[in-house]
Design an enzyme around this catalytic site. Structure first.
Site, mmCIF file in Angstrom:
data_model
loop_
_atom_site.group_PDB
_atom_site.id
_atom_site.type_symbol
_atom_site.label_atom_id
_atom_site.label_comp_id
_atom_site.label_asym_id
_atom_site.label_seq_id
_atom_site.Cartn_x
_atom_site.Cartn_y
_atom_site.Cartn_z
ATOM 1 N N GLU A 14 -24.746 46.938 27.589
ATOM 2 C CA GLU A 14 -24.492 48.377 27.477
ATOM 3 C C GLU A 14 -23.735 48.651 26.178
ATOM 4 O O GLU A 14 -22.688 48.049 25.926
ATOM 5 C CB GLU A 14 -23.650 48.850 28.670
ATOM 6 N N GLU A 19 -18.660 53.315 40.702
ATOM 7 C CA GLU A 19 -19.787 53.752 39.870
ATOM 8 C C GLU A 19 -19.552 53.167 38.484
ATOM 9 O O GLU A 19 -18.612 53.561 37.792
ATOM 10 C CB GLU A 19 -19.856 55.282 39.840
ATOM 11 N N LYS A 62 -5.677 58.789 38.504
ATOM 12 C CA LYS A 62 -5.286 58.189 37.222
ATOM 13 C C LYS A 62 -6.434 58.425 36.257
ATOM 14 O O LYS A 62 -7.415 57.683 36.238
ATOM 15 C CB LYS A 62 -5.038 56.682 37.413
ATOM 16 N N CYS A 82 -23.201 57.301 31.561
ATOM 17 C CA CYS A 82 -23.626 56.041 32.171
ATOM 18 C C CYS A 82 -25.122 56.026 32.457
ATOM 19 O O CYS A 82 -25.720 54.963 32.588
ATOM 20 C CB CYS A 82 -22.855 55.823 33.459
HETATM 21 P P1 NAD Z 1 -12.933 51.687 31.657
HETATM 22 O O1 NAD Z 1 -13.389 50.823 32.758
HETATM 23 O O2 NAD Z 1 -12.418 51.070 30.408
HETATM 24 O O3 NAD Z 1 -11.780 52.668 32.140
HETATM 25 C C1 NAD Z 1 -11.951 53.516 33.256
HETATM 26 C C2 NAD Z 1 -10.613 53.773 33.895
HETATM 27 O O4 NAD Z 1 -10.098 52.572 34.447
HETATM 28 C C3 NAD Z 1 -9.546 54.297 32.926
HETATM 29 O O5 NAD Z 1 -8.789 55.281 33.595
HETATM 30 C C4 NAD Z 1 -8.707 53.035 32.667
HETATM 31 O O6 NAD Z 1 -7.380 53.321 32.299
HETATM 32 C C5 NAD Z 1 -8.768 52.372 34.021
HETATM 33 N N1 NAD Z 1 -8.530 50.923 34.024
HETATM 34 C C6 NAD Z 1 -8.844 50.020 33.071
HETATM 35 N N2 NAD Z 1 -8.490 48.769 33.466
HETATM 36 C C7 NAD Z 1 -7.937 48.887 34.696
HETATM 37 C C8 NAD Z 1 -7.372 47.968 35.624
HETATM 38 N N3 NAD Z 1 -7.322 46.649 35.369
HETATM 39 N N4 NAD Z 1 -6.896 48.444 36.795
HETATM 40 C C9 NAD Z 1 -6.962 49.765 37.089
HETATM 41 N N5 NAD Z 1 -7.469 50.680 36.245
HETATM 42 C C10 NAD Z 1 -7.962 50.256 35.067
HETATM 43 O O7 NAD Z 1 -14.166 52.640 31.350
HETATM 44 P P2 NAD Z 1 -14.290 53.699 30.183
HETATM 45 O O8 NAD Z 1 -14.390 52.947 28.894
HETATM 46 O O9 NAD Z 1 -13.222 54.725 30.354
HETATM 47 O O10 NAD Z 1 -15.693 54.396 30.519
HETATM 48 C C11 NAD Z 1 -16.919 53.932 30.045
HETATM 49 C C12 NAD Z 1 -17.610 53.094 31.088
HETATM 50 O O11 NAD Z 1 -17.716 53.819 32.312
HETATM 51 C C13 NAD Z 1 -19.024 52.718 30.748
HETATM 52 O O12 NAD Z 1 -19.263 51.385 31.121
HETATM 53 C C14 NAD Z 1 -19.872 53.633 31.626
HETATM 54 O O13 NAD Z 1 -21.162 53.171 31.899
HETATM 55 C C15 NAD Z 1 -19.042 53.731 32.838
HETATM 56 N N6 NAD Z 1 -19.347 54.939 33.604
HETATM 57 C C16 NAD Z 1 -20.079 54.821 34.761
HETATM 58 C C17 NAD Z 1 -20.415 55.949 35.496
HETATM 59 C C18 NAD Z 1 -21.251 55.888 36.751
HETATM 60 O O14 NAD Z 1 -21.318 56.889 37.464
HETATM 61 N N7 NAD Z 1 -21.860 54.771 37.081
HETATM 62 C C19 NAD Z 1 -19.989 57.192 35.066
HETATM 63 C C20 NAD Z 1 -19.245 57.272 33.888
HETATM 64 C C21 NAD Z 1 -18.925 56.130 33.162
HETATM 65 C C1 6OH Z 2 -21.905 58.943 34.088
HETATM 66 O O1 6OH Z 2 -21.458 58.949 32.967
HETATM 67 C C2 6OH Z 2 -22.367 60.102 34.787
HETATM 68 C C3 6OH Z 2 -22.155 60.216 36.092
HETATM 69 C C4 6OH Z 2 -22.586 61.384 36.765
HETATM 70 C C5 6OH Z 2 -22.205 61.658 38.019
HETATM 71 O O2 6OH Z 2 -21.377 60.898 38.716
HETATM 72 C C6 6OH Z 2 -22.687 62.828 38.699
HETATM 73 O O3 6OH Z 2 -22.261 63.046 39.831
HETATM 74 O O4 6OH Z 2 -23.506 63.583 38.131
#
Ligand code: NAD
Ligand code: 6OH
Length: 484
Positions: free
Chosen positions: A388, A252, A176, A286
């Site tokens: 964040e 993550e 998804k 992230c």
């Molecule tokens: P988000 O959590 O809003 O959405 C991520 C995904 O989850 C989307 O596909 C969304 O449709 C889905 N989703 C939302 N609510 C849901 C629910 N209740 N049940 C199931 N699925 C659901 O995140 P975003 O805004 O798309 O991305 C930004 C965030 O992601 C930031 O906080 C960033 O730090 C984090 N991020 C972390 C990493 C990492 O590796 N740690 C990597 C990339 C992004």
């Molecule tokens: C977050 O936005 C970046 C994540 C990076 C990875 O998960 C990766 O494998 O480099």
């Protein structure tokens, strides 16, 4: 108008509701996405269950790995299509998508195809009470159907970072992707067909999170595990959804990452490194550093150096090779980042540069651009230092001792990534080992070796992926004990 469809059991399937896929560079609609309702999500999960017992389930590891290499070949063959689709969905500069996102997607398949072939398993010779021996050894089995939920910032990179090891371990997947960036997940379906991945092994359902495809997937009783990248708050909602069926999760999540710059650093290297760490992908990684701590003797020159770099960034059309700063992902995210820019001023920040939106005098004014922004002067307790923001912004604070820098860097509920800038190697090791973070870089940032553990502590996640850590999450170990 182009349609982006779901992909279920080897067929491109139209859903009952549609939503717009918007280009963040100018707000134009690129495509209509057809979303999956609960029934279509169920079809995808049932197709994935069935595929576990078909050709895919019978393939040996070597042949599975060979097919995943073919997926990587096909991504490389259609490199330009993937780049174009990713750039249109995210607004990221074409130079970045070509250097980072699409090559990493191919690399993800190659690395995990090879890892699964090379993986060894534990075995122990055990003494029995009657003085004889038993042999313990573990075998790896797939988890079953894995639900993969991904965000919009590095859509193809993060999807393949999870799909590749899941498939390498023999699972089938239902993906998804984020509603903001649906295109490359569906494009990958075409590549899967080309590479001979059997029907039902890779499925895509489009839609939103709550009360939509994301939640339908996490709640589905026949999904055996959920792997998720996104916001910490969403991770908490998913944990609740999977609790009744006790599914394993790998998360993550977000970060509020610190960088520590010592006065003995290589100044140019640190300024260039932090320019990437703060502003890459418009700060929507992230791992980006939103808190920068600089040893006091270098504070003023460092702030001036980073300001110069921020002001030299070139926002513009994402497909223009010279652009190195794209827009934020959406109008909603623009509003969030601007609300933090406003809050920073209310909290007493000194605006070193930025703090507003750029003006182009053309269609880009309808896009979701913000100025790269640097603040100083905030208290460590300010919300802008604690929360964040996920934009091209950092706060820079001075420090006087190593202990103080470590304490400030570690004072966060998050614990994803840190970076340390020093030419003193002992100090680099010493400080790195004190970081409350899943990943600490010394004199570099976002330098990835896909065999290493990747993940976060605290609000930044649960578990580690990468190399053997991915193989361990995406498989069940069955320990066999034989009395000899
Ligand atoms: P988000 O959590 O809003 O959405 C991520 C995904 O989850 C989307 O596909 C969304 O449709 C889905 N989703 C939302 N609510 C849901 C629910 N209740 N049940 C199931 N699925 C659901 O995140 P975003 O805004 O798309 O991305 C930004 C965030 O992601 C930031 O906080 C960033 O730090 C984090 N991020 C972390 C990493 C990492 O590796 N740690 C990597 C990339 C992004
Ligand atoms: C977050 O936005 C970046 C994540 C990076 C990875 O998960 C990766 O494998 O480099």
């Amino acid at each position: 108008m182009k349609s982006i469809l779901n992909y279920i059991d080897g067929e491109f399937v139209r859903g009952k509701h549609e939503f717009a896929d918007v280009n963040p560079a100018d707000g134009s609609v690129i495509a209509q996405v057809t979303g999956a309702d609960r029934a279509l999500v169920d079809d995808a999960v049932q197709a994935a269950c069935k595929a576990l017992h078909g050709e895919w389930g019978r393939l040996g590891t070597r042949e599975r790995a060979a097919r995943l290499h073919k997926v990587a070949d096909a991504i490389e063959l259609h490199f330009d299509c993937f780049v174009e689709a990713e750039v249109a969905d995210t607004g990221k500069p074409v130079a970045l998508a070509s250097r980072l996102d699409v090559p990493r997607a191919a690399a993800n398949f190659r690395v995990f195809a090879d890892a699964v072939k090379m993986a060894s398993l534990e075995s122990f010779q055990t003494e029995t009470p009657d003085g004889k021996n038993a042999l313990n050894y573990a075998v790896r089995k797939p988890l079953g159907v894995v639900g993969i939920i991904t965000p919009w910032n590095l859509p193809l990179l993060l999807l393949t970072w999870k799909a590749a090891p899941a498939l390498a371990c023999g699972n089938t997947v239902v993906v998804k992707p984020s509603e903001e960036t649906p295109a490359t997940a569906t494009l990958l379906a075409e590549v899967m067909q080309e590479a001979g991945i059997p029907n039902g092994v890779y499925n895509v359902v489009h839609g939103f999170g709550p009360n939509s495809a994301g939640e339908f997937l996490t709640q589905h009783p026949d999904v055996n595990a959920i792997t998720f990248t996104g916001e910490s708050r969403t991770g908490a909602a998913i944990m609740q959804a999977v609790a009744p069926s006790v599914k394993p999760v790998s998360f993550e999540l977000g970060g509020k990452n610190a960088a520590i710059v010592f006065a003995d650093c290589d100044f140019e290297e640190a300024v260039n490194g932090l320019t990437e760490a703060v502003f890459l992908n418009t700060g929507q990684v992230c791992l980006c550093a939103e808190r920068v701590y600089v040893e006091r003797p270098m504070f003023d020159s460092f702030v001036t150096g980073l300001k110069r770099k921020a002001e030299a960034l070139r926002p513009g059309w994402p497909m223009d090779e010279s652009t190195n700063l794209g827009p934020l992902i959406s109008a909603q995210h623009l509003e969030k980042v601007l609300s933090y820019y406003k809050l920073a001023r209310e909290e007493g920040a000194i605006v070193v540069t930025g703090g507003g939106v750029p003006e182009f005098g053309n269609a880009l004014d309808k896009g979701f651009y913000v100025q790269p922004t640097i603040y100083t002067g905030l208290s460590e307790l300010a919300r802008c230092v604690k929360e964040e923001i996920f934009g091209p912004v950092c706060h820079i604070a001075p420090f006087d001792s190593e202990e103080e820098a470590v304490a400030m860097a570690n004072d966060s509920k998050y614990g994803l990534a840190a970076s340390i800038w020093t030419t003193n190697l002992s100090r680099g090791h010493r400080v790195a080992q004190k970081m409350n973070a899943g990943i600490t870089w010394v004199n570099c940032w976002f330098l990835r070796d896909l065999r290493t553990p990747f993940g976060g502590m605290g609000l930044s996640g649960i578990g580690r992926e990468g190399g053997m850590h991915s193989l361990n999450f995406y498989s069940e170990l069955n320990n066999i004990c034989i009395r000899l």
